[in-house]
Write an enzyme that holds these catalytic residues in place. Structure first.
Site, PDB file in Angstrom:
ATOM      1  N   PRO A 196     -33.769 -53.733  15.265  1.00  0.00           N
ATOM      2  CA  PRO A 196     -32.182 -53.418  14.888  1.00  0.00           C
ATOM      3  C   PRO A 196     -31.646 -54.707  14.164  1.00  0.00           C
ATOM      4  O   PRO A 196     -32.346 -55.810  14.642  1.00  0.00           O
ATOM      5  CB  PRO A 196     -31.243 -53.203  16.276  1.00  0.00           C
ATOM      6  CG  PRO A 196     -32.400 -53.531  17.196  1.00  0.00           C
ATOM      7  CD  PRO A 196     -33.786 -53.605  16.656  1.00  0.00           C
ATOM      8  N   CYS A 197     -31.034 -54.727  13.143  1.00  0.00           N
ATOM      9  CA  CYS A 197     -30.816 -55.877  12.549  1.00  0.00           C
ATOM     10  C   CYS A 197     -29.407 -55.840  11.749  1.00  0.00           C
ATOM     11  O   CYS A 197     -28.817 -55.839  10.666  1.00  0.00           O
ATOM     12  CB  CYS A 197     -31.716 -56.109  11.325  1.00  0.00           C
ATOM     13  SG  CYS A 197     -33.403 -56.413  11.731  1.00  0.00           S
ATOM     14  N   GLN A 198     -28.449 -56.297  12.964  1.00  0.00           N
ATOM     15  CA  GLN A 198     -27.040 -56.157  12.511  1.00  0.00           C
ATOM     16  C   GLN A 198     -26.624 -57.074  11.628  1.00  0.00           C
ATOM     17  O   GLN A 198     -25.471 -56.761  10.832  1.00  0.00           O
ATOM     18  CB  GLN A 198     -26.523 -56.302  13.885  1.00  0.00           C
ATOM     19  CG  GLN A 198     -26.388 -55.196  14.854  1.00  0.00           C
ATOM     20  CD  GLN A 198     -27.536 -55.405  15.698  1.00  0.00           C
ATOM     21  OE1 GLN A 198     -28.141 -56.474  15.562  1.00  0.00           O
ATOM     22  NE2 GLN A 198     -27.663 -54.594  16.571  1.00  0.00           N
ATOM     23  N   GLY A 199     -27.092 -58.137  11.345  1.00  0.00           N
ATOM     24  CA  GLY A 199     -26.990 -59.295  10.382  1.00  0.00           C
ATOM     25  C   GLY A 199     -27.090 -58.975   8.890  1.00  0.00           C
ATOM     26  O   GLY A 199     -26.703 -59.571   8.209  1.00  0.00           O
ATOM     27  N   PHE A 200     -28.088 -57.909   8.682  1.00  0.00           N
ATOM     28  CA  PHE A 200     -28.154 -57.644   7.301  1.00  0.00           C
ATOM     29  C   PHE A 200     -26.961 -57.208   6.207  1.00  0.00           C
ATOM     30  O   PHE A 200     -27.197 -57.741   5.209  1.00  0.00           O
ATOM     31  CB  PHE A 200     -29.171 -56.359   7.198  1.00  0.00           C
ATOM     32  CG  PHE A 200     -30.551 -56.959   7.646  1.00  0.00           C
ATOM     33  CD1 PHE A 200     -31.238 -58.183   7.624  1.00  0.00           C
ATOM     34  CD2 PHE A 200     -31.132 -56.002   8.255  1.00  0.00           C
ATOM     35  CE1 PHE A 200     -32.277 -58.538   7.897  1.00  0.00           C
ATOM     36  CE2 PHE A 200     -32.600 -56.434   8.703  1.00  0.00           C
ATOM     37  CZ  PHE A 200     -33.180 -57.557   8.717  1.00  0.00           C
TER      38      PHE A 200
END
Length: 512
Positions: A196-200
């Site tokens: 999971p990569c919420q900062g993209f």
């Protein structure tokens, strides 16, 4: 799969909950099979059940029944003992239905699997197992799977009895990576996962994605690759990751993985793929990265770009299926009109486990997701609560209508915010691939209204849209099954990707 019930006093609430759910699955499965076969399960208990429960792993010895009785209490304990007795008397009828619950049978499968020559696979951030399932069906063997979500891991373990529970670890990858050699031995062929990569979503070319605290788990995924040095890496993520695609490529190409005296680097590229092109009855875009170790590229002449070209070539011949194909062969349901009854089973609203009045091979799509198998029981096919207002909204709408439709203007509760909630209500088209199944369905399913019935999609129907087979059972509270399903990678999509990678590595595909 079971903690020894002798340690009951040491169990936390989660352990008790999962143990009780396995008991519930056992009881409901036996009741459904009894109904299907015309066998009465309401029998007098005898000692034959004790040996069965020991074999299945529910207890270790007869004395444990006292602990079991204290844990279950009342009618549940009585039903468990009755069901155990009828199974003990009719093993040939019930054994195949209960295999995933049977500790002895699972151990036998795991021993056989451990001796196979299949490609060795590691799945990080595995969720409920959609990505794993696609690769397994193409001939891989999972030697390690990890996720931090306990419920997902219970679903994963239950549906993959061939994988040793010791190799399915629930935990924070940040605490696992440094000691990953304690969990995994030997060479790894493929690592898969979707960190999971919420900062993209807010990343840009001036913002190093790997340094964003919100993307810390992605950083540990890269670190795991450095330590494992697999031949191939597959990483899936959201379309928003395209914004930082060049940064991700740089991160992969900067990896220097060491195995013994050897140092390895990776060639990597990405492609935006849509599940509908892999015969999934759903339009769902995912960004896929494929990285291949430099020695494999040199030996085979195959780069990630060539692999994606082969995948594209296969997609051109793939059948396209509409939502109607996924919805065929499940009985119609009426949504309950009382709140808080999601865990109750009824004839009208559906059951967690029930006799399947259909075969599971009603059309080409169902034959594809079910591997042309007949599925005698149906799982997770339960309609969710629906208020009278929403029921009327569902009834009035036609396929393709949304919250702004004038037919529901007089009763639409969010009419004053239609600029933001336009898609909150949407009636699905039967003659088109389904819109994307998401984890948001846990909150409400208004965005996925059944095209011909005045209700929303059930978890089973959502799982079918995602291309899970009909006997893939999702554990946990009713609403949380939607999260597991919505977050998963469609197994058919995973299979399409795995097919070319396994050809590249010359893997042994187990036709069974």
């Amino acid at each position: 799969m079971y903690q020894p019930i002798a340690d009951l006093k040491k169990w936390d609430n989660a352990a008790k909950r999962y143990y009780k759910e396995k008991i519930e699955i056992f009881i409901k499965t036996v009741m459904a099979v009894s109904k299907k076969e015309g066998i009465s399960w309401n029998v007098s208990y005898d000692d034959g059940a004790v040996d069965l429960f020991i074999e299945m792993g529910f207890i270790k010895q007869a004395d444990d029944l006292d602990l079991l009785k204290a844990l279950l209490k009342g009618e549940t304990y009585k039903d468990f003992m009755r069901c155990g007795t009828v199974v003990a008397r009719n093993r040939n009828t019930y054994d195949s239905y209960l295999l995933k619950l049977n500790e002895k049978a699972r151990k036998e499968l795991q021993y056989k699997e451990s001796k196979s020559t299949k490609l060795r696979l590691v799945d990080l951030f595995c969720g409920a197992g959609g990505l794993s399932l696609g690769f397994i069906r193409e001939g891989c063997r999972v030697v390690f799977a990890n996720d931090i979500d306990e419920l997902c891991m219970e679903t994963y373990k239950y549906n993959h009895p061939e994988i040793s529970e010791e190799n399915v670890i629930c935990g924070d990858i940040r605490k696992i990576v440094d000691s990953i050699d304690d969990y995994i031995s030997g060479d790894i062929d493929i690592v898969i996962g979707g960190p999971p990569c919420q900062g993209f979503s807010s990343a840009n070319k001036h913002h190093r994605v790997i340094n964003d605290p919100r993307n810390e788990l992605y950083k540990y995924y890269i670190k795991a690759i450095e330590k494992l040095a697999p031949k191939i890496v597959v990483m899936e993520n959201v379309r928003g990751m395209l914004k930082v695609a060049n940064q991700v490529v740089e991160d992969y190409e900067s990896i220097c993985a060491k195995k013994g005296d050897q140092e390895y680097r990776y060639k990597v590229t990405n492609s935006l793929l849509n599940s509908v092109d892999f015969s999934v009855a759903q339009s769902r875009e995912r960004l896929i990265y494929i990285a291949i170790r430099n020695d494999i590229v040199e030996r085979t002449g195959k780069t990630p770009e060539l692999i994606f070209k082969a995948i594209d070539a296969n997609r051109k011949n793939a059948a396209v299926f509409n939502l109607s194909a996924a919805l065929e062969g499940v009985r119609p349901l009426e949504p309950p009109e009382v709140m808080g009854v999601g865990e109750l089973d009824t004839e009208g609203a559906g059951r967690k486990i029930d006799v399947n009045p259909f075969d599971g091979r009603e059309n080409e799509y169902l034959r594809l997701i079910n591997d042309d198998r007949s599925i005698p029981l149906v799982y997770n096919h339960k309609a969710r609560y629906c208020s009278p207002v929403n029921h009327e909204i569902y009834r009035r709408l036609n396929p393709g209508d949304d919250a702004t439709d004038p037919k529901i203007a007089d009763i639409m509760p969010y009419a004053h915010r239609n600029d933001k909630f336009k898609d909150k209500y949407f009636k699905l088209y039967a003659d088109r691939p389904c819109r994307t199944i998401t984890a948001h369905l846990r909150s409400d399913c208004h965005s996925h209204i059944h095209p011909t019935e005045a209700r929303t999609l059930t978890p089973r129907e959502a799982a079918r849209v995602q291309s899970f087979p009909d006997d893939y059972f999702f554990l946990g509270p009713y609403l949380k099954t939607y999260i597991q399903i919505g977050n998963a990678v469609p197994p058919l999509m995973a299979r399409g990707i795995a097919h070319e990678l396994i050809k590249l590595l010359g893997g042994d595909k187990d036709e069974n």
